[in-house]
Design a protein around this motif. Sequence first.
Motif, PDB file in Angstrom:
ATOM      1  N   LYS A 120     -11.058  67.920 -26.638  1.00 36.39           N
ATOM      2  CA  LYS A 120     -10.874  69.066 -27.541  1.00 36.39           C
ATOM      3  C   LYS A 120      -9.427  69.537 -27.533  1.00 36.39           C
ATOM      4  CE  LYS A 120     -15.623  70.660 -27.168  1.00 36.39           C
ATOM      5  NZ  LYS A 120     -16.522  71.687 -26.634  1.00 36.39           N
ATOM      6  N   THR A 121      -8.809  69.548 -26.358  1.00 36.84           N
ATOM      7  CA  THR A 121      -7.410  69.969 -26.263  1.00 36.84           C
ATOM      8  C   THR A 121      -6.511  68.993 -27.003  1.00 36.84           C
ATOM      9  OG1 THR A 121      -7.868  70.978 -24.127  1.00 36.84           O
ATOM     10  CG2 THR A 121      -5.566  70.555 -24.653  1.00 36.84           C
ATOM     11  N   LYS A 122      -6.774  67.703 -26.817  1.00 36.39           N
ATOM     12  CA  LYS A 122      -5.973  66.690 -27.513  1.00 36.39           C
ATOM     13  C   LYS A 122      -6.128  66.832 -29.025  1.00 36.39           C
ATOM     14  CE  LYS A 122      -5.281  61.726 -27.988  1.00 36.39           C
ATOM     15  NZ  LYS A 122      -5.208  61.755 -29.416  1.00 36.39           N
ATOM     16  N   GLY A 123      -7.353  67.050 -29.479  1.00 34.84           N
ATOM     17  CA  GLY A 123      -7.587  67.240 -30.908  1.00 34.84           C
ATOM     18  C   GLY A 123      -6.875  68.469 -31.449  1.00 34.84           C
ATOM     19  N   ALA A 124      -6.913  69.558 -30.694  1.00 36.92           N
ATOM     20  CA  ALA A 124      -6.242  70.781 -31.134  1.00 36.92           C
ATOM     21  C   ALA A 124      -4.737  70.591 -31.200  1.00 36.92           C
ATOM     22  CB  ALA A 124      -6.596  71.937 -30.196  1.00 36.92           C
ATOM     23  N   VAL A 125      -4.156  69.912 -30.211  1.00 40.42           N
ATOM     24  CA  VAL A 125      -2.710  69.670 -30.219  1.00 40.42           C
ATOM     25  C   VAL A 125      -2.338  68.748 -31.369  1.00 40.42           C
ATOM     26  CG1 VAL A 125      -0.815  68.586 -28.934  1.00 40.42           C
ATOM     27  CG2 VAL A 125      -2.383  70.143 -27.772  1.00 40.42           C
ATOM     28  N   ASP A 126      -3.139  67.710 -31.598  1.00 41.30           N
ATOM     29  CA  ASP A 126      -2.869  66.805 -32.720  1.00 41.30           C
ATOM     30  C   ASP A 126      -2.921  67.556 -34.048  1.00 41.30           C
ATOM     31  OD1 ASP A 126      -2.508  64.685 -31.014  1.00 41.30           O
ATOM     32  OD2 ASP A 126      -4.505  63.826 -31.338  1.00 41.30           O
ATOM     33  N   ASN A 127      -3.916  68.438 -34.209  1.00 41.77           N
ATOM     34  CA  ASN A 127      -4.011  69.230 -35.445  1.00 41.77           C
ATOM     35  C   ASN A 127      -2.816  70.153 -35.603  1.00 41.77           C
ATOM     36  OD1 ASN A 127      -6.422  68.091 -36.243  1.00 41.77           O
ATOM     37  ND2 ASN A 127      -7.675  69.700 -35.339  1.00 41.77           N
ATOM     38  N   LEU A 128      -2.408  70.772 -34.508  1.00 44.45           N
ATOM     39  CA  LEU A 128      -1.273  71.683 -34.553  1.00 44.45           C
ATOM     40  C   LEU A 128       0.005  70.941 -34.925  1.00 44.45           C
ATOM     41  CD1 LEU A 128      -0.023  74.481 -33.989  1.00 44.45           C
ATOM     42  CD2 LEU A 128       0.307  73.714 -31.642  1.00 44.45           C
ATOM     43  N   LEU A 129       0.251  69.818 -34.252  1.00 45.16           N
ATOM     44  CA  LEU A 129       1.472  69.065 -34.529  1.00 45.16           C
ATOM     45  C   LEU A 129       1.418  68.390 -35.890  1.00 45.16           C
ATOM     46  CD1 LEU A 129       2.202  67.496 -31.047  1.00 45.16           C
ATOM     47  CD2 LEU A 129       3.211  69.536 -32.076  1.00 45.16           C
ATOM     48  N   GLY A 130       0.243  67.960 -36.313  1.00 43.93           N
ATOM     49  CA  GLY A 130       0.122  67.330 -37.619  1.00 43.93           C
ATOM     50  C   GLY A 130       0.291  68.320 -38.750  1.00 43.93           C
ATOM     51  N   GLY A 131      -0.056  69.582 -38.505  1.00 42.82           N
ATOM     52  CA  GLY A 131       0.063  70.608 -39.527  1.00 42.82           C
ATOM     53  C   GLY A 131       1.464  71.177 -39.661  1.00 42.82           C
ATOM     54  N   LEU A 132       2.304  70.945 -38.687  1.00 41.49           N
ATOM     55  CA  LEU A 132       3.671  71.466 -38.773  1.00 41.49           C
ATOM     56  C   LEU A 132       4.519  70.591 -39.693  1.00 41.49           C
ATOM     57  CD1 LEU A 132       4.433  72.292 -35.031  1.00 41.49           C
ATOM     58  CD2 LEU A 132       3.926  73.878 -36.868  1.00 41.49           C
ATOM     59  N   PRO A 133       5.257  71.199 -40.580  1.00 46.69           N
ATOM     60  CA  PRO A 133       6.141  70.393 -41.430  1.00 46.69           C
ATOM     61  C   PRO A 133       7.311  69.866 -40.603  1.00 46.69           C
ATOM     62  CG  PRO A 133       6.524  72.713 -41.816  1.00 46.69           C
ATOM     63  CD  PRO A 133       5.350  72.624 -40.879  1.00 46.69           C
ATOM     64  N   GLU A 134       7.733  68.700 -40.966  1.00 49.07           N
ATOM     65  CA  GLU A 134       8.911  68.159 -40.292  1.00 49.07           C
ATOM     66  C   GLU A 134      10.130  68.885 -40.831  1.00 49.07           C
ATOM     67  OE1 GLU A 134       9.017  63.874 -39.864  1.00 49.07           O
ATOM     68  OE2 GLU A 134       6.941  63.845 -40.517  1.00 49.07           O
ATOM     69  N   LEU A 135      11.021  69.250 -39.959  1.00 47.66           N
ATOM     70  CA  LEU A 135      12.106  70.146 -40.324  1.00 47.66           C
ATOM     71  C   LEU A 135      13.392  69.441 -40.729  1.00 47.66           C
ATOM     72  CD1 LEU A 135      11.537  72.772 -37.504  1.00 47.66           C
ATOM     73  CD2 LEU A 135      10.697  72.814 -39.856  1.00 47.66           C
ATOM     74  N   SER A 136      13.505  68.150 -40.530  1.00 51.90           N
ATOM     75  CA  SER A 136      14.761  67.476 -40.847  1.00 51.90           C
ATOM     76  C   SER A 136      14.872  67.227 -42.354  1.00 51.90           C
ATOM     77  CB  SER A 136      14.851  66.153 -40.094  1.00 51.90           C
ATOM     78  OG  SER A 136      13.935  65.230 -40.626  1.00 51.90           O
ATOM     79  N   PRO A 137      16.100  67.153 -42.881  1.00 54.26           N
ATOM     80  CA  PRO A 137      16.298  66.883 -44.313  1.00 54.26           C
ATOM     81  C   PRO A 137      15.736  65.505 -44.712  1.00 54.26           C
ATOM     82  CG  PRO A 137      18.332  67.687 -43.330  1.00 54.26           C
ATOM     83  CD  PRO A 137      17.353  67.474 -42.225  1.00 54.26           C
ATOM     84  N   LYS A 138      15.839  64.524 -43.811  1.00 54.77           N
ATOM     85  CA  LYS A 138      15.292  63.196 -44.107  1.00 54.77           C
ATOM     86  C   LYS A 138      13.786  63.274 -44.331  1.00 54.77           C
ATOM     87  CE  LYS A 138      17.891  59.465 -41.985  1.00 54.77           C
ATOM     88  NZ  LYS A 138      17.909  58.561 -40.833  1.00 54.77           N
ATOM     89  N   ALA A 139      13.120  64.025 -43.488  1.00 58.45           N
ATOM     90  CA  ALA A 139      11.666  64.147 -43.610  1.00 58.45           C
ATOM     91  C   ALA A 139      11.297  64.846 -44.908  1.00 58.45           C
ATOM     92  CB  ALA A 139      11.105  64.906 -42.408  1.00 58.45           C
ATOM     93  N   ALA A 140      12.061  65.869 -45.277  1.00 61.50           N
ATOM     94  CA  ALA A 140      11.788  66.582 -46.528  1.00 61.50           C
ATOM     95  C   ALA A 140      11.980  65.645 -47.719  1.00 61.50           C
ATOM     96  CB  ALA A 140      12.701  67.797 -46.651  1.00 61.50           C
ATOM     97  N   ALA A 141      13.026  64.828 -47.700  1.00 58.75           N
ATOM     98  CA  ALA A 141      13.265  63.878 -48.787  1.00 58.75           C
ATOM     99  C   ALA A 141      12.147  62.843 -48.851  1.00 58.75           C
ATOM    100  CB  ALA A 141      14.613  63.200 -48.599  1.00 58.75           C
TER     101      ALA A 141
END
Length: 159
Positions: A120-141
Motif C-alpha cells: 500500500k505504501t509503495k502504491g501510494a508513493v507511486d501515485n504521488l510521484l506519478g501525479g506530480l508534473p515534471e518540472l524541467s523545460p524538456k519534460a514540458a516540451a
Amino acid sequence: MEMSLSPTGWAVWLLLAFAASAQALVHPVRRGTLRHQPAMAAEEENEESKEILGAAALGAISAIAVTDEVGMGIITAAAFAYGATMANGAGKAARVGGRAVFKAYETGIDINEKYEVMEKTKGAVDNLLGGLPELSPKAAAKRKAVAQKQVAEAAAAAS
C-alpha cells in the motif's frame, strides 16, 4: 549531512570497546553454542540466535544514529553480537535488548503480512510521484509534443 566524532567521542567509543573486551577476558564463560552444548534443544538455539541477531541490529542502529558512520555501526554490531554470547551482566543486557529488537522486527513482519503495508505504501508513493508534473523545460516540451500527437491522431480518426 556528514557528521564525525570529535576526539572525545572517539575516546568514549574506544573506552567502551576496551571495557567490553576486558569484561570478556574477566568472564570468558560463553552462554552456550553448538560447539559447547551439542544437546541444546532446537528452540533454545533458535532463541539464542534471535537474541544475538537482535543485539547486533541494536548495536548497529544505535551507533549509526549517534555517529552517522556505517563503519562504526558495523564495529558496534559485532561488539553487541559478541557481548550477547557472554554470561555476564553486559551479556544479559545485550540479550534483553536483542530479544526486544527481534520481537519488534517479527511484529513488523506480521503487521505487513496482515495489512500489506509495504504494498500500500509503495502504491501510494507511486501515485504521488506519478501525479506530480515534471518540472524541467524538456519534460514540458515532451508532454506538449505528446498531447499534440494525440490531438492529431484523434482528428485523423474523426475524418
